[in-house]
Design a protein around this motif. Structure first.
Motif, PDB file in Angstrom:
ATOM      1  N   LEU A  58       7.747  32.833  47.284  1.00 30.12           N
ATOM      2  CA  LEU A  58       7.536  32.111  46.032  1.00 30.12           C
ATOM      3  C   LEU A  58       6.062  31.757  45.853  1.00 30.12           C
ATOM      4  O   LEU A  58       5.515  31.893  44.757  1.00 30.12           O
ATOM      5  CB  LEU A  58       8.398  30.853  45.980  1.00 30.12           C
ATOM      6  CG  LEU A  58       8.380  30.072  44.673  1.00 30.12           C
ATOM      7  CD1 LEU A  58       8.816  30.942  43.498  1.00 30.12           C
ATOM      8  CD2 LEU A  58       9.275  28.854  44.785  1.00 30.12           C
ATOM      9  N   LEU A  59       5.413  31.347  46.939  1.00 26.26           N
ATOM     10  CA  LEU A  59       3.974  31.057  46.861  1.00 26.26           C
ATOM     11  C   LEU A  59       3.192  32.305  46.488  1.00 26.26           C
ATOM     12  O   LEU A  59       2.282  32.259  45.666  1.00 26.26           O
ATOM     13  CB  LEU A  59       3.458  30.496  48.193  1.00 26.26           C
ATOM     14  CG  LEU A  59       3.815  29.061  48.530  1.00 26.26           C
ATOM     15  CD1 LEU A  59       3.216  28.678  49.882  1.00 26.26           C
ATOM     16  CD2 LEU A  59       3.332  28.102  47.455  1.00 26.26           C
ATOM     17  N   ARG A  60       3.537  33.428  47.114  1.00 26.40           N
ATOM     18  CA  ARG A  60       2.848  34.695  46.828  1.00 26.40           C
ATOM     19  C   ARG A  60       3.065  35.088  45.365  1.00 26.40           C
ATOM     20  O   ARG A  60       2.147  35.533  44.681  1.00 26.40           O
ATOM     21  CB  ARG A  60       3.354  35.784  47.778  1.00 26.40           C
ATOM     22  CG  ARG A  60       2.827  37.165  47.515  1.00 26.40           C
ATOM     23  CD  ARG A  60       1.340  37.353  47.684  1.00 26.40           C
ATOM     24  NE  ARG A  60       0.952  37.232  49.066  1.00 26.40           N
ATOM     25  CZ  ARG A  60      -0.282  36.951  49.448  1.00 26.40           C
ATOM     26  NH1 ARG A  60      -1.245  36.776  48.576  1.00 26.40           N
ATOM     27  NH2 ARG A  60      -0.582  36.847  50.719  1.00 26.40           N
ATOM     28  N   GLU A  61       4.289  34.889  44.884  1.00 29.26           N
ATOM     29  CA  GLU A  61       4.614  35.236  43.496  1.00 29.26           C
ATOM     30  C   GLU A  61       3.831  34.377  42.505  1.00 29.26           C
ATOM     31  O   GLU A  61       3.253  34.885  41.557  1.00 29.26           O
ATOM     32  CB  GLU A  61       6.115  35.048  43.276  1.00 29.26           C
ATOM     33  CG  GLU A  61       6.590  35.446  41.897  1.00 29.26           C
ATOM     34  CD  GLU A  61       8.083  35.201  41.735  1.00 29.26           C
ATOM     35  OE1 GLU A  61       8.470  34.659  40.683  1.00 29.26           O
ATOM     36  OE2 GLU A  61       8.849  35.534  42.665  1.00 29.26           O
ATOM     37  N   LYS A  62       3.802  33.068  42.745  1.00 24.27           N
ATOM     38  CA  LYS A  62       3.074  32.153  41.867  1.00 24.27           C
ATOM     39  C   LYS A  62       1.570  32.321  42.028  1.00 24.27           C
ATOM     40  O   LYS A  62       0.817  32.135  41.072  1.00 24.27           O
ATOM     41  CB  LYS A  62       3.454  30.702  42.157  1.00 24.27           C
ATOM     42  CG  LYS A  62       4.820  30.312  41.676  1.00 24.27           C
ATOM     43  CD  LYS A  62       5.039  28.835  41.930  1.00 24.27           C
ATOM     44  CE  LYS A  62       6.349  28.365  41.367  1.00 24.27           C
ATOM     45  NZ  LYS A  62       6.548  26.925  41.580  1.00 24.27           N
ATOM     46  N   ASN A  63       1.128  32.609  43.243  1.00 24.63           N
ATOM     47  CA  ASN A  63      -0.277  32.801  43.600  1.00 24.63           C
ATOM     48  C   ASN A  63      -1.138  31.559  43.361  1.00 24.63           C
ATOM     49  O   ASN A  63      -2.342  31.650  43.207  1.00 24.63           O
ATOM     50  CB  ASN A  63      -0.861  34.016  42.870  1.00 24.63           C
ATOM     51  CG  ASN A  63      -2.009  34.620  43.638  1.00 24.63           C
ATOM     52  OD1 ASN A  63      -2.060  34.550  44.857  1.00 24.63           O
ATOM     53  ND2 ASN A  63      -2.947  35.206  42.924  1.00 24.63           N
ATOM     54  N   LYS A  64      -0.474  30.406  43.293  1.00 29.84           N
ATOM     55  CA  LYS A  64      -1.191  29.138  43.149  1.00 29.84           C
ATOM     56  C   LYS A  64      -0.280  28.030  43.640  1.00 29.84           C
ATOM     57  O   LYS A  64       0.933  28.219  43.785  1.00 29.84           O
ATOM     58  CB  LYS A  64      -1.616  28.888  41.707  1.00 29.84           C
ATOM     59  CG  LYS A  64      -0.466  28.759  40.733  1.00 29.84           C
ATOM     60  CD  LYS A  64      -0.971  28.605  39.323  1.00 29.84           C
ATOM     61  CE  LYS A  64       0.220  28.565  38.364  1.00 29.84           C
ATOM     62  NZ  LYS A  64      -0.203  28.432  36.984  1.00 29.84           N
TER      63      LYS A  64
END
Length: 138
Positions: A58-64
């Motif tokens: 999820l962090l990688r997907e949001k990238n922020k």
């Protein structure tokens, strides 16, 4: 808490993340906004995700990551009794001021310096006031 702080310092990506948080806080003057996770490795994201209570994917997907969300995620952890700023200061081993606060501190230092000059050499009062940007130079 020192053991837990030391663990954060050694955890992959935490120092990198906390430096980004510090700069965001300095620029906004409060806990808010997001920082980019571009450039963080999978291992670093896993460490961040563990503390943030989310998944690395999820962090990688949001990238922020949001500073407020991160601070809120700290509540059920050993760090829950500290604000994010207090935690940043402990991990980074420095007092953190916003840019506005730093400006105020510098202004006060300058005013104190000029007051000492005026006290020490009252004959130069007109000059010290001029240096301070006062237009009334009597």
């Amino acid at each position: 808490m020192n053991d837990a702080i030391d663990l954060l310092r050694k955890e992959p990506g935490m120092m990198k993340l906390f430096r980004l948080f510090k700069e965001k806080y300095r620029s906004l003057g409060h806990i808010g906004g997001t920082v980019s996770l571009a450039g963080f490795t999978r291992t670093e994201l896993e460490a961040i995700a563990g503390l943030a209570g989310t998944s690395p994917d999820l962090l990688r997907e949001k990238n922020k990551i949001s500073l407020r969300a991160f601070e809120k995620a700290l509540a059920p952890t050993v760090f829950g009794k500290y604000t994010l700023v207090e935690l940043l200061e402990a991990v980074l081993r420095e007092k953190i001021f916003s840019k506005a606060e730093e400006g105020e501190i510098e202004k006060k230092k300058e005013e104190q310096f000029l007051a000492r000059l005026a006290e020490t050499m009252p004959g130069g009062n007109w000059w010290w006031r001029r240096i301070a940007g006062k237009t009334d130079c009597r």
